[in-house]
Design a protein around this motif. Structure first.
Motif, PDB file in Angstrom:
ATOM      1  N   ARG A 196      -5.579   0.570 -13.353  1.00  9.90           N
ATOM      2  CA  ARG A 196      -6.256   1.848 -13.570  1.00  9.90           C
ATOM      3  C   ARG A 196      -5.298   2.906 -14.109  1.00  9.90           C
ATOM      4  O   ARG A 196      -5.727   3.874 -14.739  1.00  9.90           O
ATOM      5  N   SER A 197      -3.998   2.730 -13.874  1.00  2.00           N
ATOM      6  CA  SER A 197      -3.011   3.674 -14.411  1.00  2.00           C
ATOM      7  C   SER A 197      -2.693   3.414 -15.874  1.00  2.00           C
ATOM      8  O   SER A 197      -2.169   4.289 -16.563  1.00  2.00           O
ATOM      9  N   ALA A 198      -2.997   2.202 -16.370  1.00  4.76           N
ATOM     10  CA  ALA A 198      -2.702   1.837 -17.758  1.00  4.76           C
ATOM     11  C   ALA A 198      -3.747   0.824 -18.219  1.00  4.76           C
ATOM     12  O   ALA A 198      -3.460  -0.367 -18.350  1.00  4.76           O
ATOM     13  N   PRO A 199      -4.977   1.275 -18.458  1.00  5.02           N
ATOM     14  CA  PRO A 199      -6.062   0.329 -18.761  1.00  5.02           C
ATOM     15  C   PRO A 199      -5.987  -0.295 -20.140  1.00  5.02           C
ATOM     16  O   PRO A 199      -6.617  -1.328 -20.385  1.00  5.02           O
ATOM     17  N   THR A 239       3.676   4.043 -14.700  1.00  2.00           N
ATOM     18  CA  THR A 239       3.843   4.466 -13.312  1.00  2.00           C
ATOM     19  C   THR A 239       2.509   4.335 -12.592  1.00  2.00           C
ATOM     20  O   THR A 239       1.506   4.903 -13.018  1.00  2.00           O
ATOM     21  N   VAL A 240       2.504   3.574 -11.516  1.00  2.00           N
ATOM     22  CA  VAL A 240       1.319   3.449 -10.669  1.00  2.00           C
ATOM     23  C   VAL A 240       1.563   4.310  -9.439  1.00  2.00           C
ATOM     24  O   VAL A 240       2.408   3.993  -8.593  1.00  2.00           O
ATOM     25  N   ARG A 241       0.856   5.440  -9.349  1.00  2.00           N
ATOM     26  CA  ARG A 241       1.039   6.358  -8.227  1.00  2.00           C
ATOM     27  C   ARG A 241       0.491   5.758  -6.927  1.00  2.00           C
ATOM     28  O   ARG A 241      -0.302   4.821  -6.938  1.00  2.00           O
ATOM     29  N   ASP A 262       0.829  -1.205   0.000  1.00  2.00           N
ATOM     30  CA  ASP A 262       0.000   0.000   0.000  1.00  2.00           C
ATOM     31  C   ASP A 262       0.864   1.255   0.000  1.00  2.00           C
ATOM     32  O   ASP A 262       1.936   1.296   0.631  1.00  2.00           O
ATOM     33  N   ASP A 263       0.373   2.280  -0.708  1.00  2.00           N
ATOM     34  CA  ASP A 263       0.943   3.629  -0.691  1.00  2.00           C
ATOM     35  C   ASP A 263       2.318   3.745  -1.344  1.00  2.00           C
ATOM     36  O   ASP A 263       2.939   4.807  -1.298  1.00  2.00           O
ATOM     37  N   ALA A 264       2.791   2.662  -1.952  1.00  2.00           N
ATOM     38  CA  ALA A 264       4.052   2.737  -2.688  1.00  2.00           C
ATOM     39  C   ALA A 264       3.784   3.228  -4.110  1.00  2.00           C
ATOM     40  O   ALA A 264       2.641   3.309  -4.560  1.00  2.00           O
ATOM     41  N   THR A 265       4.843   3.562  -4.822  1.00  2.00           N
ATOM     42  CA  THR A 265       4.770   3.924  -6.235  1.00  2.00           C
ATOM     43  C   THR A 265       5.557   2.886  -7.022  1.00  2.00           C
ATOM     44  O   THR A 265       6.707   2.590  -6.681  1.00  2.00           O
ATOM     45  N   MET A 266       4.931   2.323  -8.052  1.00  2.00           N
ATOM     46  CA  MET A 266       5.626   1.341  -8.887  1.00  2.00           C
ATOM     47  C   MET A 266       5.865   1.927 -10.270  1.00  2.00           C
ATOM     48  O   MET A 266       4.982   2.555 -10.847  1.00  2.00           O
ATOM     49  N   THR A 306       3.730  -5.979 -27.196  1.00  2.00           N
ATOM     50  CA  THR A 306       2.589  -5.349 -26.546  1.00  2.00           C
ATOM     51  C   THR A 306       2.735  -5.530 -25.039  1.00  2.00           C
ATOM     52  O   THR A 306       3.077  -6.616 -24.568  1.00  2.00           O
ATOM     53  N   VAL A 307       2.473  -4.452 -24.286  1.00  2.00           N
ATOM     54  CA  VAL A 307       2.661  -4.450 -22.838  1.00  2.00           C
ATOM     55  C   VAL A 307       1.301  -4.284 -22.164  1.00  2.00           C
ATOM     56  O   VAL A 307       0.496  -3.433 -22.565  1.00  2.00           O
ATOM     57  N   ARG A 308       1.058  -5.101 -21.133  1.00  2.00           N
ATOM     58  CA  ARG A 308      -0.186  -5.020 -20.367  1.00  2.00           C
ATOM     59  C   ARG A 308       0.145  -5.133 -18.886  1.00  2.00           C
ATOM     60  O   ARG A 308       1.040  -5.884 -18.512  1.00  2.00           O
ATOM     61  N   LEU A 309      -0.610  -4.411 -18.055  1.00  2.00           N
ATOM     62  CA  LEU A 309      -0.430  -4.490 -16.607  1.00  2.00           C
ATOM     63  C   LEU A 309      -1.782  -4.748 -15.957  1.00  2.00           C
ATOM     64  O   LEU A 309      -2.774  -4.086 -16.286  1.00  2.00           O
ATOM     65  N   TYR A 310      -1.815  -5.717 -15.030  1.00  2.00           N
ATOM     66  CA  TYR A 310      -3.053  -6.093 -14.352  1.00  2.00           C
ATOM     67  C   TYR A 310      -2.901  -5.921 -12.845  1.00  2.00           C
ATOM     68  O   TYR A 310      -1.847  -6.193 -12.274  1.00  2.00           O
ATOM     69  N   GLU A 311      -4.001  -5.500 -12.199  1.00  2.00           N
ATOM     70  CA  GLU A 311      -4.030  -5.368 -10.751  1.00  2.00           C
ATOM     71  C   GLU A 311      -4.192  -6.747 -10.091  1.00  2.00           C
ATOM     72  O   GLU A 311      -4.482  -7.732 -10.771  1.00  2.00           O
ATOM     73  N   PRO A 312      -4.031  -6.827  -8.776  1.00  2.00           N
ATOM     74  CA  PRO A 312      -4.108  -8.134  -8.107  1.00  2.00           C
ATOM     75  C   PRO A 312      -5.397  -8.910  -8.347  1.00  2.00           C
ATOM     76  O   PRO A 312      -5.388 -10.142  -8.308  1.00  2.00           O
ATOM     77  N   ASN A 313      -6.526  -8.228  -8.608  1.00  2.00           N
ATOM     78  CA  ASN A 313      -7.777  -8.949  -8.860  1.00  2.00           C
ATOM     79  C   ASN A 313      -7.973  -9.312 -10.330  1.00  2.00           C
ATOM     80  O   ASN A 313      -9.027  -9.829 -10.706  1.00  2.00           O
ATOM     81  N   GLY A 314      -6.976  -9.033 -11.170  1.00  2.00           N
ATOM     82  CA  GLY A 314      -7.068  -9.363 -12.588  1.00  2.00           C
ATOM     83  C   GLY A 314      -7.578  -8.241 -13.466  1.00  2.00           C
ATOM     84  O   GLY A 314      -7.594  -8.375 -14.693  1.00  2.00           O
ATOM     85  N   ALA A 315      -7.998  -7.132 -12.883  1.00  2.00           N
ATOM     86  CA  ALA A 315      -8.477  -5.996 -13.674  1.00  2.00           C
ATOM     87  C   ALA A 315      -7.296  -5.268 -14.313  1.00  2.00           C
ATOM     88  O   ALA A 315      -6.210  -5.194 -13.734  1.00  2.00           O
ATOM     89  N   PRO A 316      -7.485  -4.719 -15.523  1.00  2.00           N
ATOM     90  CA  PRO A 316      -6.431  -3.871 -16.100  1.00  2.00           C
ATOM     91  C   PRO A 316      -6.086  -2.744 -15.134  1.00  2.00           C
ATOM     92  O   PRO A 316      -6.974  -2.175 -14.488  1.00  2.00           O
TER      93      PRO A 316
END
Length: 337
Positions: free
Chosen positions: A67-70, A86-88, A36-40, A55-65
């Motif tokens: 939000r910083s790079a949908p 960058t995930v703020r 939590d609260d880190a920046t990646m 092609t580059v894709r990033l997914y959140e822990p629940n599998g959703a694209p």
């Protein structure tokens, strides 16, 4: 058959995978544990970007694209040779992210991948007048044991934001109204509902209407997860007028029921330095408070606060970033219903 993944804990070390060869149509998957609260910040580079693609894709822990790079990011040939995501801190979801790099269908590709956390985690304080900076892992980029995280703090005014608590009546659509300020170039609408409510819905849409009641071009999107973010570019004809944001749920059961959610409307388009930056040093395991600058006077809708981005940059270029709403008197007209 079960698949076991072993994520890279970015609080402990930087992920660096140099010149990884990916076969035609293959996917190279990287699993990244964050807090939590880190920046990646994740960077994918094609050493031979003139003749190769990926092609580059990033997914959140629940599998959703993320939000910083949908959306998918294409790199190589006619596109840029690298992509940086960058995930703020305010967008960070603790857990394991998945970074995918996909080769084109008929050709292999070679990539270099780097992912790291910023030097400090930036958490909002309860009073809202500052941020609490704490060490990430061992204290520095890559989690160097016992090290002190140092960097320069800078602030930027990026826009205005307001949060709303939504009390839904059931099947009827719920709406909010805000007047887009003249300086706004982009608009974002966040909607988050509880996970148990999401399981009861077959559809949930966000639609934006102009002052005449016409749907704005590009202003209709489905919400595909319990959190959704709509992005909309604002033309000059859409600024200075009330915009209506409508949330329309569709329940699996015919009658539905009352529901609750949280929405945020955000106007962006400013990039103005504010306040005086200072050096920051946080010892391993320690914490330090960063006081936010006073909110500058800004023409914005009633009930909105100025959105200030705090950025901590180390001498090596590692960054920690968080956007925070700071209350300020509004000079602009425009009610919010």
């Amino acid at each position: 058959m079960n698949t076991v993944i072993v994520p890279t804990d970015l609080a402990a070390k930087v992920l660096f995978d140099e010149r990884r060869v990916i076969g035609p149509a293959a996917v190279q998957r990287y699993f990244l544990r964050v807090q939590d609260d880190a920046t990646m910040r994740a960077t994918v580079t094609l050493p031979d970007s003139q003749s190769q693609q990926a092609t580059v894709r990033l997914y959140e822990p629940n599998g959703a694209p993320a939000r910083s790079a949908p959306d998918d990011i294409d790199i190589g040939e006619q596109d840029a040779g690298s992509a940086t995501i960058t995930v703020r801190a305010e967008d960070m979801v603790a857990g394991v992210y998945e970074l995918d790099v996909v080769a084109p269908p008929l050709a292999a590709t070679t990539v270099t991948v780097r992912a790291e956390l910023g030097p400090v985690a930036l958490a909002a304080t309860q009073q809202g007048a500052g941020l609490e900076a704490s060490s990430v892992g061992g204290g520095g980029p890559g989690g160097a044991e016992g090290s002190t995280a140092t960097g320069a703090v800078a602030y930027r005014l990026v826009g205005a934001e307001r949060s709303y608590a939504i009390a839904g009546r059931g099947q009827p659509a719920e709406s909010l109204q805000a007047r887009a300020p003249r300086w706004a170039k982009r608009m974002e609408v966040d909607l988050e509902v509880p996970a148990d409510l999401w399981d009861e819905l077959t559809d949930l849409s966000v639609t934006i209407y102009d002052s005449t009641g016409q749907q704005v071009r590009g202003g209709n999107e489905p919400v595909n997860y319990a959190f959704g973010r709509m992005r909309l570019a604002l033309s000059d004809s859409l600024t200075g007028i009330p915009l209506t944001v409508e949330f329309f749920p569709a329940f699996a059961r015919p009658r539905g029921h009352a529901w609750r959610g949280t929405a945020r409307i955000r106007f962006l388009g400013l990039e103005a330095p504010v306040g005086d930056g200072k050096p920051l040093a946080v010892v391993a395991g320690g914490r330090s408070v960063i006081r936010l600058p006073n909110a500058p006077s800004l023409d914005m809708p009633e009930g909105f606060g100025t959105l200030i981005e705090t950025r901590v940059t180390t001498p090596t270029g590692s960054v920690a970033v968080r956007r925070t709403v700071v209350a300020a008197p509004s000079r602009g007209a425009g009610g919010v219903k």
